[in-house]
Scaffold this motif. Sequence first.
Motif, PDB file in Angstrom:
ATOM      1  N   VAL A   1      -8.125  10.821 -10.008  1.00 29.54           N
ATOM      2  CA  VAL A   1      -7.613  11.982  -9.282  1.00 29.54           C
ATOM      3  C   VAL A   1      -6.141  12.191  -9.612  1.00 29.54           C
ATOM      4  N   ALA A   2      -5.359  11.126  -9.589  1.00 27.86           N
ATOM      5  CA  ALA A   2      -3.917  11.231  -9.848  1.00 27.86           C
ATOM      6  C   ALA A   2      -3.626  11.710 -11.267  1.00 27.86           C
ATOM      7  N   ARG A   3      -4.384  11.225 -12.231  1.00 26.18           N
ATOM      8  CA  ARG A   3      -4.169  11.635 -13.626  1.00 26.18           C
ATOM      9  C   ARG A   3      -4.501  13.103 -13.846  1.00 26.18           C
ATOM     10  N   HIS A   4      -5.484  13.610 -13.132  1.00 29.19           N
ATOM     11  CA  HIS A   4      -5.961  14.970 -13.372  1.00 29.19           C
ATOM     12  C   HIS A   4      -5.437  15.999 -12.370  1.00 29.19           C
ATOM     13  N   ALA A   5      -4.639  15.554 -11.430  1.00 27.91           N
ATOM     14  CA  ALA A   5      -4.076  16.486 -10.449  1.00 27.91           C
ATOM     15  C   ALA A   5      -3.027  17.363 -11.127  1.00 27.91           C
ATOM     16  N   GLU A   6      -3.059  18.618 -10.771  1.00 22.77           N
ATOM     17  CA  GLU A   6      -2.038  19.531 -11.274  1.00 22.77           C
ATOM     18  C   GLU A   6      -0.948  19.608 -10.223  1.00 22.77           C
ATOM     19  N   GLY A   7       0.247  19.256 -10.581  1.00 23.04           N
ATOM     20  CA  GLY A   7       1.354  19.299  -9.638  1.00 23.04           C
ATOM     21  C   GLY A   7       1.383  18.102  -8.708  1.00 23.04           C
ATOM     22  N   GLU A   8       2.137  18.257  -7.638  1.00 28.89           N
ATOM     23  CA  GLU A   8       2.298  17.195  -6.649  1.00 28.89           C
ATOM     24  C   GLU A   8       1.050  17.110  -5.775  1.00 28.89           C
ATOM     25  N   TRP A   9       0.740  15.913  -5.328  1.00 35.15           N
ATOM     26  CA  TRP A   9      -0.494  15.656  -4.594  1.00 35.15           C
ATOM     27  C   TRP A   9      -0.200  14.679  -3.476  1.00 35.15           C
ATOM     28  N   GLU A  10      -0.724  14.897  -2.300  1.00 30.20           N
ATOM     29  CA  GLU A  10      -0.496  13.980  -1.178  1.00 30.20           C
ATOM     30  C   GLU A  10      -1.805  13.547  -0.556  1.00 30.20           C
ATOM     31  N   LEU A  11      -1.918  12.240  -0.374  1.00 30.41           N
ATOM     32  CA  LEU A  11      -3.060  11.638   0.309  1.00 30.41           C
ATOM     33  C   LEU A  11      -2.543  11.076   1.627  1.00 30.41           C
ATOM     34  N   VAL A  12      -3.085  11.566   2.722  1.00 31.77           N
ATOM     35  CA  VAL A  12      -2.724  11.067   4.047  1.00 31.77           C
ATOM     36  C   VAL A  12      -3.893  10.219   4.535  1.00 31.77           C
ATOM     37  N   VAL A  13      -3.627   8.960   4.803  1.00 29.48           N
ATOM     38  CA  VAL A  13      -4.661   8.052   5.306  1.00 29.48           C
ATOM     39  C   VAL A  13      -4.317   7.752   6.761  1.00 29.48           C
ATOM     40  N   ASP A  14      -5.170   8.202   7.642  1.00 27.59           N
ATOM     41  CA  ASP A  14      -4.921   8.091   9.077  1.00 27.59           C
ATOM     42  C   ASP A  14      -5.871   7.072   9.699  1.00 27.59           C
TER      43      ASP A  14
END
Length: 115
Positions: free
Chosen positions: A65-78
Motif C-alpha cells: 500500500v505504501a509503495r503504491h500510494a499516490e501522495g501522502e497517506w495516513e493510517l489511523v489505528v484506534d
Amino acid sequence: MIRHLGPRTDVDGLVADAVAEGREVHVVTAADTKAATLEAFADALDFPAWFGGNLDALADCLHHVARHAEGEWELVVDGLAALGREDPFVLAELRGVLGEVALAHPRFHVTVVER
C-alpha cells in the motif's frame, strides 16, 4: 512517521485534519484478538485475497500500500488497548510492524490512538 495519541483523541477531528493537509486517510479499529485485529486491517484497507492473516502478511500488504500510494497517506489505528490487555506480545509485534512500515515509507503516516 508514527505517533501515539491518548485515549481522549478525537478521531473524527484527526481524520479531518489529515484530509485538510492532503493525505488519504484510512481508519482501522482494532479488536481484542490478533485474528480480529488483522481482519479489521484487511477490511479497512481492502487487502487482496492472498492476505494470510498474520503479521508478516500485514507487513507485506502495508508495504505494498505504501509503495503504491499516490501522495501522502495516513493510517489511523484506534483501540489497541484491548489487544494489549489480551496479548501484550502481539501488541508489541504489531507496533513493530507499523513502525517498520512508517520508517521505510516517509509519505506513509501512522497514528496509533491508545485506548
